[in-house]
Design a protein around this motif. Sequence first.
Motif, PDB file in Angstrom:
ATOM      1  N   ARG A   1      12.955  49.128  21.897  1.00 47.86           N
ATOM      2  CA  ARG A   1      12.674  50.683  21.430  1.00 47.86           C
ATOM      3  C   ARG A   1      11.467  50.643  20.946  1.00 47.86           C
ATOM      4  O   ARG A   1      10.657  49.786  20.320  1.00 47.86           O
TER       5      ARG A   1
ATOM      6  N   GLU B   1      16.974  47.228  28.832  1.00 55.87           N
ATOM      7  CA  GLU B   1      16.790  48.768  28.459  1.00 55.87           C
ATOM      8  C   GLU B   1      15.830  49.058  27.691  1.00 55.87           C
ATOM      9  O   GLU B   1      15.317  48.253  26.987  1.00 55.87           O
ATOM     10  N   VAL B   2      14.956  50.360  27.713  1.00 56.23           N
ATOM     11  CA  VAL B   2      13.852  50.733  27.319  1.00 56.23           C
ATOM     12  C   VAL B   2      14.064  52.065  26.810  1.00 56.23           C
ATOM     13  O   VAL B   2      14.432  52.985  27.632  1.00 56.23           O
ATOM     14  N   GLU B   3      13.796  52.136  25.520  1.00 55.92           N
ATOM     15  CA  GLU B   3      14.033  53.408  24.935  1.00 55.92           C
ATOM     16  C   GLU B   3      12.589  53.951  24.048  1.00 55.92           C
ATOM     17  O   GLU B   3      11.902  53.066  23.582  1.00 55.92           O
TER      18      GLU B   3
ATOM     19  N   ARG C   1      16.836  44.518  24.597  1.00 53.46           N
ATOM     20  CA  ARG C   1      16.860  46.256  24.584  1.00 53.46           C
ATOM     21  C   ARG C   1      15.386  46.296  23.866  1.00 53.46           C
ATOM     22  O   ARG C   1      15.239  45.820  22.614  1.00 53.46           O
TER      23      ARG C   1
ATOM     24  N   GLN D   1      15.629  43.651  20.529  1.00 49.96           N
ATOM     25  CA  GLN D   1      16.846  43.309  20.099  1.00 49.96           C
ATOM     26  C   GLN D   1      17.792  42.551  21.578  1.00 49.96           C
ATOM     27  O   GLN D   1      17.423  43.267  22.635  1.00 49.96           O
ATOM     28  N   ARG D   2      18.073  41.447  21.285  1.00 51.58           N
ATOM     29  CA  ARG D   2      18.886  40.646  22.400  1.00 51.58           C
ATOM     30  C   ARG D   2      20.306  40.799  22.086  1.00 51.58           C
ATOM     31  O   ARG D   2      20.865  40.470  21.165  1.00 51.58           O
ATOM     32  N   GLY D   3      20.725  41.451  23.162  1.00 48.80           N
ATOM     33  CA  GLY D   3      22.198  41.696  23.381  1.00 48.80           C
ATOM     34  C   GLY D   3      23.050  40.288  23.393  1.00 48.80           C
ATOM     35  O   GLY D   3      22.443  39.356  23.812  1.00 48.80           O
TER      36      GLY D   3
ATOM     37  N   VAL E   1      14.246  42.170  30.215  1.00 47.81           N
ATOM     38  CA  VAL E   1      14.346  43.412  29.481  1.00 47.81           C
ATOM     39  C   VAL E   1      15.309  44.401  30.354  1.00 47.81           C
ATOM     40  O   VAL E   1      14.985  44.420  31.706  1.00 47.81           O
TER      41      VAL E   1
ATOM     42  N   ARG F   1      10.010  47.536  31.678  1.00 48.96           N
ATOM     43  CA  ARG F   1      11.165  47.051  32.418  1.00 48.96           C
ATOM     44  C   ARG F   1      10.555  45.797  33.354  1.00 48.96           C
ATOM     45  O   ARG F   1      11.409  44.979  34.015  1.00 48.96           O
TER      46      ARG F   1
END
Length: 165
Positions: A45, A77-79, A43, A35-37, A75, A70
Amino acid sequence: MSEAAVWAALADVKDPEIPPVSIVDMGMVHRVLVQRGDTGIVRVRVEIVPTFVGCPALGIIRRDVVSRLRALDGVGEVEVDFVLDPSWSSDRITPEGRERLRSFGIAPPPCASEARPLISLAEAPACPYCGSLDTHLENLFGPTACRSIYYCDGCHQPFEGMKAI
């Protein structure tokens, strides 16, 4: 940042117990969401299916996935989520993963269409070193819950065989 780029980066993340095999080769990566904020920061996931619910290497896998992703441009955030549905099975191992297991000295598990019940342990796998079918089970319990120890009467080498799950 594309989903394909994330999958390619995940192919660099090695299984901590079997270094030539990646988590992608092992069929552990279930889903990737990118997902691009609003600020342009990406981000990611990643859903990972553990090969074994109590696997002590899950923390290492999480750390390595976060570190590798990362390092990708953009990038932020990585979940990493470990999911149990679907459950992992040895059928998820890719053909490349099976070959890498063999090159590491581990006989890959049979595919579901080839799998035999545990009662049929007399049918040991082919030796990953010489290919001989003249092998036998030495110990059902190997170094991990998913592997057994076999012996090749052809080249006289002990080897591990991954259990079909």
